[in-house]
Design an enzyme around this catalytic site. Sequence first.
Site, PDB file in Angstrom:
ATOM      1  N   THR A  38     -19.750  27.812 -17.518  1.00  0.00           N
ATOM      2  CA  THR A  38     -19.781  28.663 -16.320  1.00  0.00           C
ATOM      3  C   THR A  38     -18.598  29.632 -16.298  1.00  0.00           C
ATOM      4  O   THR A  38     -18.549  30.530 -15.467  1.00  0.00           O
ATOM      5  CB  THR A  38     -19.792  27.822 -15.027  1.00  0.00           C
ATOM      6  OG1 THR A  38     -18.861  26.769 -15.190  1.00  0.00           O
ATOM      7  CG2 THR A  38     -21.162  27.267 -14.746  1.00  0.00           C
ATOM      8  N   LYS A  70     -15.437  10.432 -15.225  1.00  0.00           N
ATOM      9  CA  LYS A  70     -15.534  11.418 -16.309  1.00  0.00           C
ATOM     10  C   LYS A  70     -14.138  11.687 -16.858  1.00  0.00           C
ATOM     11  O   LYS A  70     -13.242  12.079 -16.119  1.00  0.00           O
ATOM     12  CB  LYS A  70     -16.134  12.731 -15.801  1.00  0.00           C
ATOM     13  CG  LYS A  70     -16.205  13.796 -16.891  1.00  0.00           C
ATOM     14  CD  LYS A  70     -16.938  15.037 -16.429  1.00  0.00           C
ATOM     15  CE  LYS A  70     -16.031  16.112 -15.886  1.00  0.00           C
ATOM     16  NZ  LYS A  70     -15.337  16.901 -16.906  1.00  0.00           N
ATOM     17  N   LYS A 121     -17.341  17.722 -25.212  1.00  0.00           N
ATOM     18  CA  LYS A 121     -17.983  18.998 -25.587  1.00  0.00           C
ATOM     19  C   LYS A 121     -17.814  19.274 -27.080  1.00  0.00           C
ATOM     20  O   LYS A 121     -17.253  20.286 -27.504  1.00  0.00           O
ATOM     21  CB  LYS A 121     -17.427  20.156 -24.752  1.00  0.00           C
ATOM     22  CG  LYS A 121     -17.714  20.011 -23.258  1.00  0.00           C
ATOM     23  CD  LYS A 121     -17.432  21.292 -22.496  1.00  0.00           C
ATOM     24  CE  LYS A 121     -17.773  21.195 -21.032  1.00  0.00           C
ATOM     25  NZ  LYS A 121     -16.887  20.289 -20.264  1.00  0.00           N
ATOM     26  N   ARG A 133     -11.782  16.767  -7.625  1.00  0.00           N
ATOM     27  CA  ARG A 133     -10.676  16.855  -6.666  1.00  0.00           C
ATOM     28  C   ARG A 133     -10.945  16.349  -5.251  1.00  0.00           C
ATOM     29  O   ARG A 133     -10.022  15.779  -4.642  1.00  0.00           O
ATOM     30  CB  ARG A 133     -10.136  18.287  -6.658  1.00  0.00           C
ATOM     31  CG  ARG A 133      -9.337  18.586  -7.926  1.00  0.00           C
ATOM     32  CD  ARG A 133      -9.186  20.063  -8.168  1.00  0.00           C
ATOM     33  NE  ARG A 133     -10.468  20.678  -8.512  1.00  0.00           N
ATOM     34  CZ  ARG A 133     -10.612  21.976  -8.781  1.00  0.00           C
ATOM     35  NH1 ARG A 133      -9.567  22.778  -8.725  1.00  0.00           N
ATOM     36  NH2 ARG A 133     -11.789  22.455  -9.112  1.00  0.00           N
ATOM     37  N   ASP A 178     -16.388  13.479 -21.746  1.00  0.00           N
ATOM     38  CA  ASP A 178     -16.776  14.897 -21.760  1.00  0.00           C
ATOM     39  C   ASP A 178     -15.978  15.642 -22.825  1.00  0.00           C
ATOM     40  O   ASP A 178     -15.042  16.380 -22.524  1.00  0.00           O
ATOM     41  CB  ASP A 178     -16.526  15.483 -20.359  1.00  0.00           C
ATOM     42  CG  ASP A 178     -17.089  16.888 -20.219  1.00  0.00           C
ATOM     43  OD1 ASP A 178     -17.924  17.286 -21.051  1.00  0.00           O
ATOM     44  OD2 ASP A 178     -16.690  17.586 -19.261  1.00  0.00           O
ATOM     45  N   ASP A 204     -19.106  21.384 -33.907  1.00  0.00           N
ATOM     46  CA  ASP A 204     -18.572  21.537 -35.265  1.00  0.00           C
ATOM     47  C   ASP A 204     -19.752  21.418 -36.220  1.00  0.00           C
ATOM     48  O   ASP A 204     -20.899  21.402 -35.772  1.00  0.00           O
ATOM     49  CB  ASP A 204     -17.490  20.464 -35.520  1.00  0.00           C
ATOM     50  CG  ASP A 204     -16.432  20.926 -36.512  1.00  0.00           C
ATOM     51  OD1 ASP A 204     -16.824  21.464 -37.574  1.00  0.00           O
ATOM     52  OD2 ASP A 204     -15.236  20.752 -36.241  1.00  0.00           O
TER      53      ASP A 204
HETATM   54  O1  C5P Z   1     -12.441  18.883  -9.169  1.00  0.00           O
HETATM   55  P1  C5P Z   1     -13.830  19.351  -9.438  1.00  0.00           P
HETATM   56  O2  C5P Z   1     -14.888  18.593  -8.677  1.00  0.00           O
HETATM   57  O3  C5P Z   1     -13.995  20.835  -9.314  1.00  0.00           O
HETATM   58  O4  C5P Z   1     -14.058  18.980 -10.986  1.00  0.00           O
HETATM   59  C1  C5P Z   1     -15.228  19.238 -11.616  1.00  0.00           C
HETATM   60  C2  C5P Z   1     -15.206  18.758 -13.046  1.00  0.00           C
HETATM   61  O5  C5P Z   1     -16.394  19.230 -13.678  1.00  0.00           O
HETATM   62  C3  C5P Z   1     -14.051  19.264 -13.880  1.00  0.00           C
HETATM   63  O6  C5P Z   1     -13.761  18.259 -14.850  1.00  0.00           O
HETATM   64  C4  C5P Z   1     -14.602  20.498 -14.540  1.00  0.00           C
HETATM   65  O7  C5P Z   1     -14.003  20.769 -15.778  1.00  0.00           O
HETATM   66  C5  C5P Z   1     -16.066  20.107 -14.733  1.00  0.00           C
HETATM   67  N1  C5P Z   1     -17.012  21.235 -14.763  1.00  0.00           N
HETATM   68  C6  C5P Z   1     -17.149  22.144 -13.718  1.00  0.00           C
HETATM   69  N2  C5P Z   1     -18.067  23.141 -13.790  1.00  0.00           N
HETATM   70  C7  C5P Z   1     -18.825  23.260 -14.854  1.00  0.00           C
HETATM   71  C8  C5P Z   1     -18.720  22.368 -15.903  1.00  0.00           C
HETATM   72  C9  C5P Z   1     -17.787  21.350 -15.826  1.00  0.00           C
HETATM   73  O8  C5P Z   1     -16.454  22.057 -12.726  1.00  0.00           O
HETATM   74  N3  C5P Z   1     -19.729  24.226 -14.896  1.00  0.00           N
END
Ligand code: C5P
Length: 240
Positions: free
Chosen positions: A127, A36, A65, A218, A63, A68
Amino acid sequence: MRLPADNPVFCAVDTNSVEAADHLAHRLAGRVGGLKLGLEFFAAAGPDGIRRVATHGVPIFLDLKLHDIPNTVAGAVRAVVPLGPAFVTLHAAGGRAMMQAAAEAARSEAARLHRPRPRLLGVTVLTSLDDDDLRAMGRDEPVAQQVDRLAHLALDAGLDGLVCAATEIAHLRRRFGREPTLMVPGIRPAWSGADDQKRVTTPAEAMAAGADFLVIGRPITRATDPADAARRVREELVAN
Ligand code: C5P
């Protein structure tokens, strides 16, 4: 479209560095279902950065998002079709006409270029927003009702699926059935920490609840050995 046949994990590569993304793509190709890449990477590295990551043959979830007027979003979708992303996101709050224009642009541009059509996923309520934030924007319904309303609008307008929290999967499946693609972030393998995520779900729990794809960042990208972390996630999924 090249969709991961047997690995539902899209690794979130949250970086603005082409070198870092390229390195991760090299390590993770064949070990995750896809990568992603978000707005940060696209703003920094542009289409060339996406093309470079894509050379590793790993499916891309773009991604962006998008939100517009319909004409502009349709143009942006047409512009990314040649990059061959498996998924592109847009804000359902952009409205029915915007989403219909995006779906038509994806279909017609992919047909014109004889390329696979990107699947379009709607983002409902971020979120990062709570009921108070929505009220401040004049949206008086609680988050859960807004999610439901926007999910219905997105699917009715012709989007292929939704990005949703693990806690929303059961409701969305009851309401909309098996058909919509559900892409679920906020996932943490049993062996990893939560980082800044407030509510986390394990990969197996999310799949059991009805997710199609999982976004995991992460726990994989910050691991000493990302390829091994991806393997452990996969093992955890297969074991459950
Ligand atoms: O590192 P981690 O697993 O937390 O990353 C999650 C990814 O999903 C990030 O790119 C974050 O911006 C995205 N994301 C999220 N929660 C959401 C929507 C998107 O963590 N509700």
